[in-house]
Structures are given as structure tokens and as C-alpha cells.
Design a protein around this motif. Structure first.
Motif, short mmCIF file in Angstrom:
data_model
loop_
_atom_site.label_atom_id
_atom_site.label_comp_id
_atom_site.label_asym_id
_atom_site.label_seq_id
_atom_site.Cartn_x
_atom_site.Cartn_y
_atom_site.Cartn_z
N TRP A 1 0.86 -1.18 0.00
CA TRP A 1 0.00 0.00 0.00
C TRP A 1 0.90 1.24 0.00
CZ3 TRP A 1 -5.20 0.27 -0.60
CH2 TRP A 1 -5.94 -0.91 -0.42
N ARG B 1 0.81 5.78 -0.65
CA ARG B 1 -0.06 6.96 -0.67
C ARG B 1 0.70 8.15 -1.25
NH1 ARG B 1 -0.52 8.07 5.89
NH2 ARG B 1 1.63 8.84 6.21
N VAL C 1 3.49 2.81 2.54
CA VAL C 1 2.68 2.79 3.76
C VAL C 1 2.86 1.46 4.50
CG1 VAL C 1 0.34 2.87 4.71
CG2 VAL C 1 0.98 4.40 2.83
N TYR D 1 -4.60 6.74 -1.80
CA TYR D 1 -4.00 5.48 -1.41
C TYR D 1 -4.14 4.48 -2.55
CZ TYR D 1 -3.47 6.95 3.42
OH TYR D 1 -3.08 7.60 4.57
#
Length: 124
Positions: free
Chosen positions: A36, A38, A48, A94
Motif C-alpha cells: 500500500w 499513498r 505505507v 492510497y
């Protein structure tokens, strides 16, 4: 080819929780390590969190460790980012990402496939 579609973003107040989902298709999901990332306006994309292909190992950026949790369901072909105690500085688009791997480990880079992203806005 792997197709990733994120969902679950939205606008919340500081302290709230959100769960983002990343639905994958086009591949055996258990062969994919997931990440993930962002990106806030005017800033570079940042890591992340990540999870290994079998979900045994995770890693997080320091600023989210203890507040965010990455998970994946290999039966449902979905990865999740559970976000708690959200702060205004968490506001960003995101995106989830995937990469094939033969080892059960997480990665901070080297992803081959990316979703379109979902907006998260946290107000104070």
C-alpha cells in the motif's frame, strides 16, 4: 496481467477509522506480495505498508505503525488496509500494488501492478 481495484476511501474526521480494500483479478492471489502506498498533493508517493504473499509477514512506515494494519485474504483475492486513529496528515490518494514472488516476504518497492487509487481525506 493483474488488475487491482481499490475501494473504501472517503472523508472522515481525525481519530476515525477506515478500511481500504484492494480486489485483485487475473492472477493467483497467493503468488502476490501486496503493498500500500499513498501520495498527497505536491508530495512524492510513499510506502505505507506491505504484506507477504501468504500473509505471514508485514512491514509498515514508521508514522503508521501501530495505527494501520495490512492483511490479505487469499481465498477472496482481496488485500486490506485497516486504518485507525486517522490524522489529517494521513490524507492522500492510497493505492495498492502487487508483485509476483516465490518467497513469503514483504517488499517496499519493485511492484509491477498498481491500482488507480482511492482518496482518503481526514479533517481536524
Amino acid at each position: 496481467q493483474v488488475l487491482l481495484v481499490e475501494s473504501g476511501g472517503g472523508a472522515v474526521q481525525a481519530g476515525a477509522s477506515l478500511r481500504l480494500s484492494c480486489a485483485a483479478s487475473g492472477s493467483t492471489f497467493s503468488n502476490l506480495a501486496m503493498g500500500w502506498f499513498r501520495q498527497a498533493p505536491g508530495k512524492e508517493r510513499e510506502f505505507v505498508g506491505a504484506i507477504s504473499r501468504r500473509g505471514h509477514y508485514t512491514n509498515y512506515q514508521d508514522s503508521v505503525r501501530g495505527r494501520f494494519t495490512v492483511s490479505k485474504d487469499n481465498d477472496k483475492n482481496v488485500a486490506y488496509l485497516q486504518m485507525s486513529s486517522l490524522r489529517p496528515e494521513d490524507s492522500a490518494v492510497y493505492s495498492c500494488a502487487a508483485r509476483y514472488t516465490t518467497t513469503d516476504w514483504y517488499y517496499k518497492d519493485g511492484y509491477d501492478y498498481w491500482g488507480q487509487g482511492t482518496q482518503v481525506t481526514v479533517s481536524s
